[in-house]
Scaffold this motif. Structure first.
Motif, PDB file in Angstrom:
ATOM      1  N   THR A 113       0.878  -1.187   0.000  1.00 28.07           N
ATOM      2  CA  THR A 113       0.000   0.000   0.000  1.00 28.07           C
ATOM      3  C   THR A 113       0.907   1.227   0.000  1.00 28.07           C
ATOM      4  OG1 THR A 113      -1.664  -1.175   1.270  1.00 28.07           O
ATOM      5  CG2 THR A 113      -1.832   1.235   1.223  1.00 28.07           C
ATOM      6  N   GLU A 114       0.649   2.110  -0.949  1.00 28.88           N
ATOM      7  CA  GLU A 114       1.444   3.336  -1.062  1.00 28.88           C
ATOM      8  C   GLU A 114       0.480   4.504  -1.164  1.00 28.88           C
ATOM      9  OE1 GLU A 114       3.896   3.291  -4.518  1.00 28.88           O
ATOM     10  OE2 GLU A 114       4.667   5.325  -4.214  1.00 28.88           O
ATOM     11  N   HIS A 115       0.899   5.672  -0.653  1.00 29.26           N
ATOM     12  CA  HIS A 115       0.048   6.867  -0.754  1.00 29.26           C
ATOM     13  C   HIS A 115       0.685   7.898  -1.667  1.00 29.26           C
ATOM     14  CE1 HIS A 115      -2.357   5.222   2.498  1.00 29.26           C
ATOM     15  NE2 HIS A 115      -3.277   6.134   2.156  1.00 29.26           N
ATOM     16  N   VAL A 116      -0.124   8.460  -2.531  1.00 36.94           N
ATOM     17  CA  VAL A 116       0.315   9.546  -3.425  1.00 36.94           C
ATOM     18  C   VAL A 116      -0.758  10.629  -3.356  1.00 36.94           C
ATOM     19  CG1 VAL A 116       0.824  10.240  -5.805  1.00 36.94           C
ATOM     20  CG2 VAL A 116       1.517   7.969  -4.990  1.00 36.94           C
ATOM     21  N   GLY A 117      -0.349  11.816  -2.960  1.00 34.74           N
ATOM     22  CA  GLY A 117      -1.319  12.916  -2.835  1.00 34.74           C
ATOM     23  C   GLY A 117      -2.393  12.590  -1.822  1.00 34.74           C
ATOM     24  N   GLY A 118      -2.070  11.778  -0.816  1.00 32.00           N
ATOM     25  CA  GLY A 118      -3.035  11.398   0.226  1.00 32.00           C
ATOM     26  C   GLY A 118      -3.945  10.264  -0.198  1.00 32.00           C
ATOM     27  N   GLU A 119      -3.815   9.786  -1.421  1.00 33.25           N
ATOM     28  CA  GLU A 119      -4.663   8.719  -1.945  1.00 33.25           C
ATOM     29  C   GLU A 119      -3.884   7.412  -1.973  1.00 33.25           C
ATOM     30  OE1 GLU A 119      -8.079   9.246  -3.399  1.00 33.25           O
ATOM     31  OE2 GLU A 119      -7.696  10.811  -1.900  1.00 33.25           O
ATOM     32  N   ALA A 120      -4.604   6.309  -1.662  1.00 32.73           N
ATOM     33  CA  ALA A 120      -3.939   5.005  -1.602  1.00 32.73           C
ATOM     34  C   ALA A 120      -3.916   4.343  -2.976  1.00 32.73           C
ATOM     35  CB  ALA A 120      -4.657   4.103  -0.610  1.00 32.73           C
ATOM     36  N   ILE A 121      -2.741   3.685  -3.258  1.00 30.53           N
ATOM     37  CA  ILE A 121      -2.646   2.834  -4.448  1.00 30.53           C
ATOM     38  C   ILE A 121      -2.027   1.515  -4.004  1.00 30.53           C
ATOM     39  CG2 ILE A 121      -2.570   4.636  -6.225  1.00 30.53           C
ATOM     40  CD1 ILE A 121       0.471   4.477  -6.148  1.00 30.53           C
ATOM     41  N   TYR A 122      -2.233   0.463  -4.831  1.00 29.86           N
ATOM     42  CA  TYR A 122      -1.866  -0.871  -4.363  1.00 29.86           C
ATOM     43  C   TYR A 122      -1.051  -1.624  -5.400  1.00 29.86           C
ATOM     44  CZ  TYR A 122      -5.495   0.379  -1.127  1.00 29.86           C
ATOM     45  OH  TYR A 122      -6.229   1.061  -0.229  1.00 29.86           O
ATOM     46  N   GLY A 123      -0.292  -2.618  -4.894  1.00 31.31           N
ATOM     47  CA  GLY A 123       0.491  -3.459  -5.786  1.00 31.31           C
ATOM     48  C   GLY A 123       0.693  -4.831  -5.163  1.00 31.31           C
TER      49      GLY A 123
END
Lengths: 170, 485
Positions: A113-123
């Motif tokens: 789980t990573e955050h970019v601009g306060g939004e979560a993205i996943y891998g």
């Protein structure tokens, strides 16, 4: 005008995502084994009998990942970068960067789980850091987002509040 | 109640049977038709409800789970939408409930004919937060170097997602103001379904499985049900009319079968009782109650005839002398005279009287007087024989009517009455100059040529014979005067 711009951008993003479908959005954090363990849980096996009052969210989660380790389940370890341990305790808000990994110990799946601009993205990766998100539908980043960002009542800032082991807590 | 009893009083049995049976049949037919209508309609509606519920069954877990965790994406994603659009006749769908974790209201609506889905629980703050997120992401993207493809890829994904979210929120806000939804939730009394036959809509309600409760409310186009209802109603009306017509024919036949024999019996009863032939009383061959009534009536007529014969015999006979009574004279004299005259014979009307009979009673007592009366009556009866009939009119007075071919024969018969009595030599000391019982008689002989009214003729004859008798008494008694009519 602003709406038109948004629409054009969305279409562009869709075209882009069509080419990279199933690719992990979150990057692979090489140093994750050094992160502290904040929680130990399980991927429940396929033959688990859940209590009748098990929440629908957990039921959906168990159904989604019952394939892991040929249906025999696996211990699951949650690790968080040292700088985000406090943010994790309050489920955010999270600063940008890696936020957490969930490691399915037997199968060797690392969900990021990573955050970019306060939004979560996943891998989804293996222990070698190879992107395995295309190997199973439940490993696709969109599938992760489907639960972690869209269950607004349970998952806050991209991480979820209802642990699987709570089902057997009593 | 009084008016109904008055009404019944004015109806004949025929009309009463017709009216009561018709009312009964009408009530039965209407009741059965209504019951069948309700039953068949209910079965058809429940069939539709079952089909409708069946269409949602595979989706209930998805809906429940989505409401439980407020997962709008699952409720609004294309796959969910297309599944809902495929449900036949679905006009409207609302999913509502309270989320299980933060107890927030969740409400999503679908309008399949418009191919639209929207939330009705969007708050302005939610939209502004997403817009701020988008602005932030766009800002970050503008600060990102063009060769940093990994980060740009991540930002594009998030920007795309934010735009999609914002569009969905705006769409929901706009559609929440849409007033094309003209259905109201079904009354709370209808827990499973509600068929609104005014708006031709079938409402279905299903409970969702999330902990805090949720509900699915679907509205289906029920025009097919309405068509079925109209067809059913038309069929039932046709069947009811046929049944009513057949029943009417049966009622008419049964009524006639019951009433006509009653009328026939009544007609028989209206006749002179003496003229009714008990063996020819109608309806006695029937094996039902009317047959029983007819047979009882026939038996009663027979019994009455027997009793009348006894009474007639009693009234026709003088109890002391066994001669005919005055009543018998009145009954038979006319027929006797008419028959004799019409057959060419002469008829005599004689009034005879025992001379000084009061003195006899005074002298010998009433018992002896009665004995004398009986003796004289026997003599008169023997003298008259088959030529006529003798009657005792009262006291010592006798009347004889007799017939013969010639007036001479009748004259001799009258004289023989007087002489036969004298020949018996019954002592009567109070009969001056005779010393025995004697008889005087006045007679009128009617020839066959007379064709007067017989009743009047006999009255005249009796009157004239009585005058002759008076003359005999005046002439010294033991005397006979005969004259022609």
């Amino acid at each position: 005008m602003k709406r038109m711009t948004h629409w054009a951008m969305a279409m562009f993003a869709l075209l882009l995502s069509a080419q990279t479908v199933a690719d992990s959005l979150a990057s692979y954090p090489k140093d994750w084994p050094n992160w502290p363990v904040v929680k130990e849980s399980v991927n429940l096996p396929a033959d688990v009998v859940l209590p009748p009052d098990t929440s629908l969210f957990i039921q959906e989660s168990v159904k989604s990942y019952s394939w892991i380790n040929n249906g025999q389940g696996s211990p699951l370890t949650i690790r968080v970068p040292p700088n985000k341990v406090e943010q994790y305790k309050t489920h955010g808000p999270y600063t940008d960067g890696f936020t957490a990994v969930a490691v399915s110990e037997v199968e060797g799946i690392i969900w990021v789980t990573e955050h970019v601009g306060g939004e979560a993205i996943y891998g989804s990766y293996n222990r070698k850091g190879e992107d395995i998100s295309a190997t199973h539908p439940s490993l696709e980043p969109e599938f992760c987002a489907g639960c972690h960002t869209r269950y607004k009542d349970i998952c806050v800032n991209g991480t979820c509040t209802e642990p699987v082991l709570k089902v057997y807590g009593d | 109640m009084r008016w109904s009893s008055k009404l019944w009083r004015h109806l004949t049995i025929n009309q009463m049977l017709m009216v009561s049976h018709l009312v009964l049949i009408a009530v039965v037919i209407l009741g059965l038709s209504y019951s069948r209508y309700q039953s068949e309609l209910k079965v058809r509606v429940e069939q539709q409800v079952s089909l409708a519920k069946g269409a949602f069954t595979p989706l209930l877990t998805l809906f429940s789970s989505a409401i439980s965790g407020r997962n709008y994406a699952n409720l609004m994603m294309p796959m969910t939408r297309s599944t809902i659009w495929e449900i036949e006749d679905l006009q409207f769908l609302q999913l509502s409930g309270i989320s299980d974790y933060h107890e927030k209201v969740v409400n999503v609506r679908y309008a399949p004919p418009l191919r639209q889905v929207w939330r009705t629980d969007v708050e302005a703050q939610e939209l502004s937060e997403r817009e701020a997120t988008l602005d932030n992401l766009l800002n970050l993207k503008s600060q990102t170097e063009a060769n940093n493809h990994v980060r740009l890829n991540k930002l594009d994904y998030l920007i795309n997602k934010a735009i999609a979210d914002i569009n969905a929120l705006r769409n929901s806000i706009q559609l929440s103001k849409y007033n094309g939804i003209h259905w109201n939730p079904p009354p709370s009394a209808y827990q499973g379904y509600f068929f609104d036959d005014e708006k031709l809509a079938l409402h279905i309600k299903l409970a969702l499985a999330n902990h805090n409760g949720g509900e699915l409310w679907a509205v289906f186009d029920a025009s097919e049900l309405d068509t079925f209802k109209r067809t059913l109603l038309t069929d039932l009306v046709k069947e009811a009319l046929i049944a009513l017509f057949i029943s009417l024919a049966l009622i008419v036949a049964v009524t006639a079968w019951i009433v006509s024999p009653i009328k026939s019996l009544a007609s028989s009863m209206r006749q002179d009782i003496q003229r009714i032939d008990p063996t020819k009383v109608p309806e006695t061959q029937r094996s039902d109650e009317i047959g029983e009534l007819a047979r009882s009536y026939s038996a009663m007529v027979t019994q009455i005839h027997q009793q009348m014969n006894v009474l007639q015999k009693l009234s026709d006979t003088d109890p002391l002398t066994a001669l005919g009574s005055r009543h018998k004279y009145n009954r038979v004299a006319e027929a006797f005279t008419a028959q004799a005259l019409s057959s060419g014979q002469h008829v005599v009307v004689i009034i005879a009287d025992i001379d000084n009979f009061k003195s006899y009673n005074d002298c010998y007592g009433h018992t002896q007087g009665d004995n004398v009366l009986c003796q004289i009556a026997t003599i008169i009866d023997q003298v008259v024989g088959r030529s006529g009939e003798a009657f005792r009119f009262g006291g010592e007075e006798f009347v004889v009517i007799a017939k013969a071919q010639t007036p001479k024969q009748l004259e001799q018969l009258t004289t023989e009455l007087n002489q036969a009595v004298s020949r018996t030599r019954i002592e009567h000391t109070a009969n001056p100059s005779k010393g025995i019982v004697t008889l005087s008689a006045g007679a009128v002989i009617v020839p066959p040529s007379i064709s007067n009214n017989i009743k009047q003729l006999l009255e005249v004859c009796l009157d004239r014979a009585d005058k002759q008798l008076y003359q005999c008494k005046h002439n010294g008694r033991d005397h006979v005067i005969v004259e022609p009519y």
